[in-house]
Structure formats: C-alpha cells, structure tokens
Design an enzyme around this catalytic site. Structure first.
Site, short mmCIF file in Angstrom:
data_model
loop_
_atom_site.label_atom_id
_atom_site.label_comp_id
_atom_site.label_asym_id
_atom_site.label_seq_id
_atom_site.Cartn_x
_atom_site.Cartn_y
_atom_site.Cartn_z
N HIS A 214 0.86 -1.30 -0.06
CA HIS A 214 0.04 0.01 0.08
C HIS A 214 0.91 1.36 0.14
O HIS A 214 0.39 2.15 -0.60
CB HIS A 214 -0.88 -0.10 1.02
CG HIS A 214 -2.26 -1.00 0.68
ND1 HIS A 214 -3.28 -0.31 0.09
CD2 HIS A 214 -2.28 -2.23 0.83
CE1 HIS A 214 -4.09 -1.39 -0.12
NE2 HIS A 214 -3.52 -2.64 0.29
N ARG A 321 -9.84 -4.46 -13.13
CA ARG A 321 -9.93 -5.91 -12.44
C ARG A 321 -10.43 -5.63 -11.11
O ARG A 321 -9.61 -5.56 -10.13
CB ARG A 321 -8.38 -6.46 -12.38
CG ARG A 321 -7.81 -6.73 -13.61
CD ARG A 321 -6.18 -7.42 -13.50
NE ARG A 321 -5.82 -7.95 -14.46
CZ ARG A 321 -4.88 -7.49 -15.40
NH1 ARG A 321 -4.30 -6.05 -15.11
NH2 ARG A 321 -4.37 -8.14 -16.32
N ARG A 357 -14.77 -5.09 -15.63
CA ARG A 357 -14.58 -6.76 -15.76
C ARG A 357 -15.33 -7.20 -14.50
O ARG A 357 -14.79 -6.88 -13.31
CB ARG A 357 -13.38 -7.13 -15.85
CG ARG A 357 -13.35 -8.63 -15.96
CD ARG A 357 -12.06 -9.22 -16.33
NE ARG A 357 -11.03 -9.25 -15.47
CZ ARG A 357 -9.78 -9.73 -15.31
NH1 ARG A 357 -9.32 -10.07 -16.49
NH2 ARG A 357 -9.05 -9.89 -14.23
N GLU A 455 -10.49 -15.36 -23.97
CA GLU A 455 -9.27 -15.72 -23.20
C GLU A 455 -8.99 -17.26 -23.32
O GLU A 455 -8.20 -17.93 -22.61
CB GLU A 455 -9.03 -15.06 -22.03
CG GLU A 455 -10.04 -15.06 -21.10
CD GLU A 455 -9.75 -14.23 -19.74
OE1 GLU A 455 -8.45 -13.79 -19.63
OE2 GLU A 455 -10.81 -13.90 -18.94
N ASN A 478 -2.88 -12.83 -22.02
CA ASN A 478 -2.30 -13.66 -20.67
C ASN A 478 -2.91 -14.97 -20.58
O ASN A 478 -1.97 -15.71 -20.48
CB ASN A 478 -2.49 -12.71 -19.26
CG ASN A 478 -2.21 -11.19 -19.66
OD1 ASN A 478 -1.41 -10.79 -20.44
ND2 ASN A 478 -2.50 -10.39 -18.68
N ASP A 479 -4.07 -15.08 -20.66
CA ASP A 479 -4.59 -16.26 -20.38
C ASP A 479 -4.95 -17.01 -21.70
O ASP A 479 -4.46 -18.46 -21.71
CB ASP A 479 -6.15 -16.25 -19.76
CG ASP A 479 -5.82 -16.17 -18.25
OD1 ASP A 479 -5.11 -16.83 -17.69
OD2 ASP A 479 -6.71 -15.07 -17.54
N ARG A 489 1.36 -19.26 -17.32
CA ARG A 489 1.93 -17.97 -17.54
C ARG A 489 2.99 -17.45 -16.36
O ARG A 489 3.71 -16.59 -16.55
CB ARG A 489 0.81 -16.96 -17.49
CG ARG A 489 -0.27 -16.73 -16.30
CD ARG A 489 -1.38 -16.22 -16.71
NE ARG A 489 -1.61 -14.87 -16.10
CZ ARG A 489 -2.74 -14.11 -16.35
NH1 ARG A 489 -3.72 -14.55 -16.98
NH2 ARG A 489 -2.66 -12.80 -15.86
N CYS A 526 -6.65 -6.51 -23.88
CA CYS A 526 -6.06 -6.13 -22.67
C CYS A 526 -5.16 -6.86 -22.24
O CYS A 526 -4.72 -6.71 -21.01
CB CYS A 526 -7.45 -5.77 -21.84
SG CYS A 526 -8.52 -7.33 -21.29
C1 PEP Z 1 -5.73 -11.82 -19.73
O1 PEP Z 1 -5.80 -13.10 -19.25
O2 PEP Z 1 -5.01 -11.44 -20.67
C2 PEP Z 1 -6.06 -10.70 -18.71
C3 PEP Z 1 -6.08 -9.24 -19.34
O3 PEP Z 1 -6.78 -11.05 -17.59
P1 PEP Z 1 -5.88 -11.44 -16.27
O4 PEP Z 1 -4.54 -10.89 -16.78
O5 PEP Z 1 -6.41 -10.53 -15.43
O6 PEP Z 1 -6.02 -12.82 -16.26
MG MG Z 2 -7.30 -13.39 -17.77
#
Ligand code: PEP
Ligand code: MG
Length: 606
Positions: A214, A321, A357, A455, A478-479, A489, A526
């Site tokens: 924080h 998020r 989201r 994703e 990312n996913d 990941r 994203c």
């Molecule tokens: C993703 O999966 O690319 C994403 C943006 O979601 P997170 O990183 O929160 O899983």
């Molecule tokens: Mg994701």
C-alpha cells in the site's frame, strides 16, 4: 545492468548503490530521515485458571483501544469528498483501516481469540497473534506479491494490538523534516497514512515489500519516487545523510558526491523534462499516418491509479480488474462497497469510457470462508464460472454496476467466457438484476454495452457465434496464450513457450478480429501483449480497434502507431503470417520495425 548478488555495489566515484525494486518513478536527492518502528516481541505463556477473566478484560480493552486509534487515524486521513475518496491514496488507506476495524469488531474472530484464551489458556498477546496467523494461513502461502502484502497488513494489525496490550507506544507523532527521503524497514498502512504527505516526503525507501504494497501504491499515486525491497537500507543509511532515490531504476545511492551526484542530478532533470514531454504527447491522438485511430486505454487495479493513466494519455479504462475489491478484507464487499468504487471511477473518468470486468476470482483468491483447495486453480472454478455458481456474490456486483451505470460511460465485461451457454447465463443474470432494480425504481443507463473477454481457445474458435450476441470483445492474451500453448503464465520453466507471435496465436487473433468486425462490433486487447511496443504494428495490422495497457506503456505504443500507416501494418502482419516458426516471425517483425522506425523500437522486448 545486472543486480549485484548482495544488492550493494560501489558507485563509480562517490557513494554506494543499494538495489531494490523501483516502485514509483522519479529521482529524489535529499537528506535521509530514518524511521524506526522497531519489532515487538509477543510474550507467550499459559494462564492459571484464576487469571483468565482478568485476561479477557485486558484483551477487550486493548481491542477497544486499537479500534479507537484506527478511527482517529482514519479521521486524520479523511476530509475528502465521498466521490473522490476511492481515487486517492487516503481512500486506499481508509479501506485498510476500515478492514482492520471490522476485524477487531468481528464477533467470530473475537470469539475465536477468546476461545484460545479460555480453553487453551493462552495469554492475550499469544492468542491474538495465533488467530492472526491462522487467517494469514487462509490467505495462502503462495509467493504471489499481492498476497504477501496482505499478509503483512495483518501483521501490522497484530503489532498494534500486542503493543497496546504491552502498554507500548503505537502511533508516534513524528514529523519528518520537510523534503526528506523517508527510509524505513517497513511502512504499515497507518504509518503511511500519517507520514506520506506529498511535499513533505520527497522520496521513499523501504527495506521490505513489493510494488503492490500500500505504501508503494500511494507513493505512485502521489508521485513520490520510491524504491522498495532494498533488504537492509534502513540499517545502512544514517539519519541526515544525503541519499538519492531513483525510482525508475530501483537504486538508492548513499552519500553521492562528485560525478555520481552530478549524474543523478542530471537524471532528475531529465526525468522532469520527460514528464513534461510525456504530458505534452498525452493529448495527441493515437492515429496512424493514414488516419486510423486506435484507442489506447489503460488497465487498472486500484482507483488510485487512474490519475496516472490520464497523465500518460489513456483515453479511458480498458480493464478494471474488480477482484482487487475482494482481497483486502476478511469478509465480502457489499453491494454498496462495489457501487461506491465504480461510481467514483466513472465520475473521475468523465466522458472517457470505463470497462469494468466482473470478478475474476479463483479458488485460491477468495476470502477465508470461501476458499477451496483445487489442484489447478487456473483451470478451476474461477472468474465467470465461479460467479455463476455463487448467485449472491454475482448479484451484488451486477446490481452495483447497473446502479453506477448512470455516473459515466460504463462498459461491462465478463471474464473467462467458455462459450454461448455461459455468456447467455451471465446475460440472463444481468437482466434479472436489471428487472429487480427497475422494480425498485433505481435509475440505470438506458444502454449498457456488454462485452466478453476472449481468453479461452474454445471461445476464440467460436468468436463468430459469440460476436452476434455481445457488444464488444476484449482479448485477454495473458490467459489465451497460457491455455493455447499449455504454458503456465507464471512458470519460468516454460516461459520459452509463452510466445505472443507464435503463428497459432496470430491466426487465433486474426479470426477473432475478423469475427468481431463481420458482426459489426469493436475488438480490444487487454492482455500484456497489447502494451508491448514490439507488437503494436502487428496488432494494428490485424485490425484491433483498442489496446489496453499499463500507464507507462501508453506513450511508447502511441509513438509507434503515429509513426506508421495502417496499410503498412497490415502488410507486416500478413507477411509475418506467411512465415513458420515463432523465431522467424519475431525476427521479421523486428527487422520491419527497425527499417521503418530506426531505433524507436529498440526499447521493446521482441
Ligand atoms: C488476460 O488474461 O490477458 C487478462 C487481461 O486477464 P488477467 O491478466 O486478469 O487474467
Ligand atoms: Mg485473464
């Protein structure tokens, strides 16, 4: 530069350099103020039966005193309009202070401490510490930085109560000298609330902690250059000594002199100049030479980060998020907690679109009572599948989003959608919440765009069908890459397989974009891939309408978009996809970028 193994390296000329993690950019050169809170030892002993009731009284008095102190600190950190509270460092602190107070008042929690005291005959300090340890255990032992920080927050609460039980000083009213660099082993949320005052503290150095502590978060929001995780800076640096904090490079130079000092001063001037230049480009649109506008927006975890996104030129929020709302507390956020957070963000964004989201919590990231053990949480009951199984949890969030929708340009997005069934179920729940609110006479936006994250490879494969039933797509690479490549990941052992420019990924993206456009809906990205300048040309070439990324990536991606034409980006993407291996594709894209942009792309990662 490679970090020294012991975190300490001699500077070329004058001064020693300590290395840590840059947590808030900028350079501060000033006298150190070493803040020493000191560790508190927890006495442990068993009580004789006749002392138990007196010990209960002693414990309850210490809890009441701790509660009262937290209330006082909250009042001192307050004074902001309610709508702004969620967006300031003070609000972040107040949320933690409130969570700590809620815990001190939580009947189940206090009953358990009293049970330890009465049944196991532990002294009050020990009983309290033990119950806190149990809750920390429920937060998991994982190395995830975020959870490490939350466990640290609980230790700060335990320290407060134990100090009060022992009659020690808790919140010292220290006044750091104006313009100092604050150096400390650790900084509790309450100490940070009292000490991190912009204008008073020029720089911050913390031995422990990571980027999501924080203190780090608020230092970033208030633009106080900060280095964390230095190991032992607070014992190496003397009060009053000159120190230079470089929050961009994560270094702290002790007693800089001569050319080192001059270099650091030049670094500070350069940083300030770059900030000015960056703010100047922040107003420019991300438009290619042939006039294609690619909307650059920001990813955000805490409301406090929004001002930094605007300063870097974000045209809106592409991904909020919301799971972070659940993670700082022993209980679940109420509908009102959600509502206030969303409304504050929407009001602060004004005309800018804000994509929120719904929760992407997993079995490993839930408040204590809801936690489960799953062998593979990344493929387990998380995100939308968890929300659909927990109607009350989901309903609170959906109602709050609908209520907040009148405060700005909200776009709602579901994560981890696997196919049509889940998407329809989620939409049905949204409609149910809408009907309920309408019956209650609650105002709601007339039109609320509802999109989904792409994703999962299975969702990507039916993007054409999904596109007919939603208002936008946002690709979570990312996913998507993790599942498509079967490469965790977060696992460095398989990170060589985690390649955004793999032909399989590019073909998937191409199909998703085409499907969206054929259905007449926009498509965003994203995932982290969107913020890597090395990929910008390919993503523009594939036809993405919007890219969402961290604040600091925006200016660089914008520079590249403004330097290229969409036509040449399409050629780069098409020619790249004629190649075979990911290495060939990466080399080809790198060379094309170099031909076109000289060293503009040199800072990027491919
Ligand atoms: C993703 O999966 O690319 C994403 C943006 O979601 P997170 O990183 O929160 O899983
Ligand atoms: Mg994701």
């Amino acid at each position: 530069m490679k970090p020294e193994p012991d975190g300490l390296a001699p500077a070329h000329d004058g001064g020693l350099v300590l290395r840590g993690i840059g947590a808030a950019p900028g350079v501060a050169i000033a006298q150190a103020f070493v803040f020493e809170r000191g560790k508190v030892r927890t006495p442990r002993y068993h009580l004789p039966p006749e002392k138990i009731e007196a010990e209960v009284t002693r414990l309850l008095a210490a809890l009441a005193l701790s509660d009262e102190q937290l209330g006082r600190i909250q009042a001192a950190a307050g004074g902001e309009a309610p709508d702004r509270l969620h967006l300031s460092g003070a609000r972040e602190y107040r949320l933690i202070l409130e969570a700590h107070q809620a815990m001190l008042r939580d009947r189940t929690f206090v009953a358990e401490v009293l049970r330890l005291l009465r049944e196991e005959r532990l002294n009050a300090e020990w009983a309290f510490r033990r119950e806190i340890r149990r809750i920390k255990g429920a937060l998991g032992q994982g190395g995830d930085e975020y959870f490490r920080e939350r466990r640290a927050d609980l230790d700060f609460l335990a320290d407060r109560v134990v100090r009060n039980l022992l009659g020690l000083t808790v919140d010292v009213a220290i006044e750091p000298p104006a313009g100092c660099v604050l150096v400390t082993r650790d900084l509790s949320p309450t100490d940070a609330a009292l000490l991190l005052v912009p204008g008073k503290v020029a720089g911050l150095v913390i031995d422990l902690g990571g980027r999501t502590s924080h203190a780090a978060l608020v230092a970033r929001a208030r633009e106080i250059p900060t280095v964390v995780g230095t190991g032992d800076a607070s014992s190496r640096i003397q009060n009053g000594a000159l120190v230079a904090v470089d929050g961009g490079h994560g270094t702290v130079t002790l007693r800089p002199t001569g050319s080192v000092l001059r270099r650091l001063e030049a670094g500070r001037s350069r940083y300030l100049e770059e900030e000015v230049a960056l703010r100047a480009t922040s107003e420019l649109p991300a438009v290619t030479r042939d006039g294609v506008h690619v909307r650059l927006v920001g990813n955000l975890e805490f409301g406090a980060e929004a001002p930094s996104l605007w300063a870097h030129g974000a045209e809106g929020i592409g991904l909020y998020r919301t799971e972070f709302l659940y993670l700082d507390r022993p209980d679940l956020p109420s509908e009102e907690d959600h509502y206030l957070a969303y409304r504050a963000l929407l009001l602060a964004a004004g005309e800018r679109p804000v994509t929120i989201r719904t929760l992407d919590l997993g079995s490993d990231k839930l408040p204590g009572a809801m936690r489960r053990r799953e062998a593979n949480p990344a493929m387990g009951l998380r995100a939308l599948r968890l929300a659909l199984r927990s109607p009350a949890l989901f309903r609170a969030q959906l109602r709050a989003l609908l209520r907040a929708s009148v405060a700005g340009r909200l776009r709602l997005m579901f994560p981890m959608v696997s196919g049509l069934t889940e998407m329809r179920e989620a939409r049905a729940q949204l409609e149910q919440a809408r009907a309920e609110l309408a019956r209650e006479g609650q105002p709601m936006a007339a039109h609320l765009p509802v999109g989904i994250m792409i994703e999962l490879p299975a969702a990507a494969a039916i993007a054409d069908r999904l596109a007919r039933e939603c208002d936008f797509f946002s690709v979570g690479t990312n996913d998507l890459i993790q599942y498509a490549m079967a490469a965790d990941r977060g696992n460095p052992l398989v990170s060589h397989l985690y390649r955004p420019l793999h032909l399989g990924i590019l073909r998937t993206l191409e199909f998703v974009v085409r499907s969206a456009h054929e259905a007449g809906i926009p498509v965003a990205m994203c995932g982290e891939m969107a913020g890597d300048a090395a990929h910008a040309a390919v993503l523009v070439g594939l036809g993405f309408d919007e890219l969402s990324m961290n604040a600091t990536s925006i200016p660089q991606v914008k520079r590249i978009i403004r330097a290229l034409s969409a036509e040449e980006c399409r050629t780069i993407a098409r020619d790249a996809m004629r190649l075979g291996t990911q290495e060939e594709i990466e080399r080809f894209v790198r060379e094309r970028m170099r031909e076109r942009l000289g060293d503009l792309e040199a800072e990027s990662s491919v």
